[in-house]
Motif scaffolding. Structure first.
Motif, PDB file in Angstrom:
ATOM      1  N   HIS A  41      52.666  52.095  32.999  1.00 23.84           N
ATOM      2  CA  HIS A  41      53.334  50.897  32.509  1.00 23.84           C
ATOM      3  C   HIS A  41      52.971  49.653  33.339  1.00 23.84           C
ATOM      4  O   HIS A  41      53.846  48.937  33.815  1.00 23.84           O
ATOM      5  CB  HIS A  41      54.851  51.102  32.454  1.00 23.84           C
ATOM      6  N   PRO A  42      51.672  49.412  33.525  1.00 21.34           N
ATOM      7  CA  PRO A  42      51.252  48.240  34.299  1.00 21.34           C
ATOM      8  C   PRO A  42      51.681  46.949  33.603  1.00 21.34           C
ATOM      9  O   PRO A  42      51.899  46.920  32.389  1.00 21.34           O
ATOM     10  CB  PRO A  42      49.733  48.371  34.351  1.00 21.34           C
ATOM     11  N   THR A  43      51.770  45.913  34.405  1.00 21.52           N
ATOM     12  CA  THR A  43      52.087  44.576  33.911  1.00 21.52           C
ATOM     13  C   THR A  43      51.047  43.614  34.468  1.00 21.52           C
ATOM     14  O   THR A  43      50.259  43.971  35.347  1.00 21.52           O
ATOM     15  CB  THR A  43      53.486  44.130  34.374  1.00 21.52           C
ATOM     16  N   TYR A  44      51.082  42.390  33.981  1.00 21.61           N
ATOM     17  CA  TYR A  44      50.144  41.391  34.461  1.00 21.61           C
ATOM     18  C   TYR A  44      50.271  41.197  35.973  1.00 21.61           C
ATOM     19  O   TYR A  44      49.281  40.997  36.664  1.00 21.61           O
ATOM     20  CB  TYR A  44      50.381  40.066  33.726  1.00 21.61           C
ATOM     21  N   LYS A  45      51.490  41.304  36.487  1.00 21.22           N
ATOM     22  CA  LYS A  45      51.728  41.112  37.913  1.00 21.22           C
ATOM     23  C   LYS A  45      51.613  42.398  38.727  1.00 21.22           C
ATOM     24  O   LYS A  45      51.633  42.338  39.952  1.00 21.22           O
ATOM     25  CB  LYS A  45      53.105  40.481  38.127  1.00 21.22           C
ATOM     26  N   ASN A  46      51.486  43.530  38.061  1.00 18.77           N
ATOM     27  CA  ASN A  46      51.419  44.812  38.777  1.00 18.77           C
ATOM     28  C   ASN A  46      50.528  45.790  38.008  1.00 18.77           C
ATOM     29  O   ASN A  46      51.020  46.606  37.225  1.00 18.77           O
ATOM     30  CB  ASN A  46      52.825  45.390  38.967  1.00 18.77           C
ATOM     31  N   HIS A  47      49.225  45.680  38.243  1.00 16.56           N
ATOM     32  CA  HIS A  47      48.278  46.601  37.589  1.00 16.56           C
ATOM     33  C   HIS A  47      47.178  47.033  38.567  1.00 16.56           C
ATOM     34  O   HIS A  47      45.986  46.841  38.310  1.00 16.56           O
ATOM     35  CB  HIS A  47      47.696  45.991  36.302  1.00 16.56           C
ATOM     36  N   PRO A  48      47.571  47.672  39.688  1.00 15.02           N
ATOM     37  CA  PRO A  48      46.574  48.055  40.693  1.00 15.02           C
ATOM     38  C   PRO A  48      45.511  48.995  40.124  1.00 15.02           C
ATOM     39  O   PRO A  48      45.823  50.012  39.509  1.00 15.02           O
ATOM     40  CB  PRO A  48      47.409  48.746  41.773  1.00 15.02           C
ATOM     41  N   GLY A  49      44.265  48.588  40.325  1.00 10.62           N
ATOM     42  CA  GLY A  49      43.140  49.405  39.880  1.00 10.62           C
ATOM     43  C   GLY A  49      42.815  49.299  38.404  1.00 10.62           C
ATOM     44  O   GLY A  49      41.756  49.744  37.970  1.00 10.62           O
ATOM     45  N   HIS A  50      43.710  48.749  37.626  1.00  8.50           N
ATOM     46  CA  HIS A  50      43.457  48.598  36.190  1.00  8.50           C
ATOM     47  C   HIS A  50      42.518  47.423  35.951  1.00  8.50           C
ATOM     48  O   HIS A  50      42.583  46.409  36.636  1.00  8.50           O
ATOM     49  CB  HIS A  50      44.753  48.327  35.424  1.00  8.50           C
ATOM     50  N   ALA A  51      41.678  47.585  34.945  1.00 14.47           N
ATOM     51  CA  ALA A  51      40.869  46.465  34.457  1.00 14.47           C
ATOM     52  C   ALA A  51      41.641  45.778  33.340  1.00 14.47           C
ATOM     53  O   ALA A  51      42.419  46.418  32.630  1.00 14.47           O
ATOM     54  CB  ALA A  51      39.532  46.971  33.924  1.00 14.47           C
ATOM     55  N   GLU A  52      41.435  44.481  33.208  1.00 11.05           N
ATOM     56  CA  GLU A  52      41.907  43.788  32.016  1.00 11.05           C
ATOM     57  C   GLU A  52      40.915  44.156  30.920  1.00 11.05           C
ATOM     58  O   GLU A  52      39.749  43.756  30.969  1.00 11.05           O
ATOM     59  CB  GLU A  52      41.928  42.279  32.221  1.00 11.05           C
ATOM     60  N   GLY A  53      41.370  44.950  29.982  1.00  8.24           N
ATOM     61  CA  GLY A  53      40.471  45.453  28.958  1.00  8.24           C
ATOM     62  C   GLY A  53      40.948  45.150  27.562  1.00  8.24           C
ATOM     63  O   GLY A  53      42.011  44.561  27.357  1.00  8.24           O
ATOM     64  N   ILE A  54      40.139  45.564  26.601  1.00  9.20           N
ATOM     65  CA  ILE A  54      40.547  45.427  25.210  1.00  9.20           C
ATOM     66  C   ILE A  54      40.328  46.744  24.473  1.00  9.20           C
ATOM     67  O   ILE A  54      39.408  47.512  24.772  1.00  9.20           O
ATOM     68  CB  ILE A  54      39.843  44.267  24.477  1.00  9.20           C
ATOM     69  N   GLU A  55      41.217  46.966  23.537  1.00  5.34           N
ATOM     70  CA  GLU A  55      41.099  48.070  22.589  1.00  5.34           C
ATOM     71  C   GLU A  55      40.577  47.461  21.300  1.00  5.34           C
ATOM     72  O   GLU A  55      41.185  46.529  20.765  1.00  5.34           O
ATOM     73  CB  GLU A  55      42.464  48.716  22.365  1.00  5.34           C
TER      74      GLU A  55
END
Length: 165
Positions: A41-55
């Motif tokens: 459940h990442p958020t814009y302010k808390n997404h460690p290691g996640h990429a900003e991606g698109i589906e």
């Protein structure tokens, strides 16, 4: 019932990628979100290691995964590590999130084609990462540039001609 497929990619700020992909032939829907990271459940302010991606939901009778990747490699710089435009960090990495062996083979083939073209000064650093979970971003990030036409983006079509020609 439709036979639509989904593709998951990242290449910098998700707003600009979504804006360019949403109007591509065969693309039925786009959604921005977080992928490939450490927390649920990442958020814009808390997404460690996640990429900003698109589906990307697409109709394979109109476009293919290979054609989507061709455009992906033309609308962002795949030769920079953890950077697109002014955006820095692993959230902005260039990545393809692989769902099966066929996608892996296609992605590897496209990277070889792009590198061989010498259109980019450097070599492709796009990572191939296993698809796990795509977490949709908050509503204010969806279709952001539709609602804010003068909003920030570092994405644009760098090459009009396909790498596949």
């Amino acid at each position: 019932m439709n036979n639509y497929k989904k593709a998951y990619i990242a290449g910098g700020c998700f707003w600009g990628m979504e804006e360019l992909f949403r109007t591509r032939p065969g693309v039925m829907d786009t959604e921005v979100g977080y992928i490939g990271g450490e927390n649920e459940h990442p958020t814009y302010k808390n997404h460690p290691g996640h990429a900003e991606g698109i589906e990307i939901t697409y109709n394979p009778s109109i476009t293919s995964f290979k054609e989507l990747l061709d455009y992906f490699f033309r609308m962002h710089d795949p030769t920079t590590v953890d950077r697109q435009g002014n955006d820095l960090g692993s959230s902005y990495r260039s990545a393809i999130f692989i769902q099966n062996e066929e996608e892996k083979n296609t992605a590897e083939e496209m990277i070889a084609i792009v590198d061989a073209s010498k259109k980019w000064e450097g070599r492709v650093v796009t990572t191939l990462e296993p698809f796990t979970v795509f977490w949709p971003a908050e509503p204010e990030h969806q279709d952001y540039l539709v609602r804010n036409p003068n909003g920030y983006t570092c994405h644009f079509e760098r090459f009009a001609e396909s790498f596949l020609e």
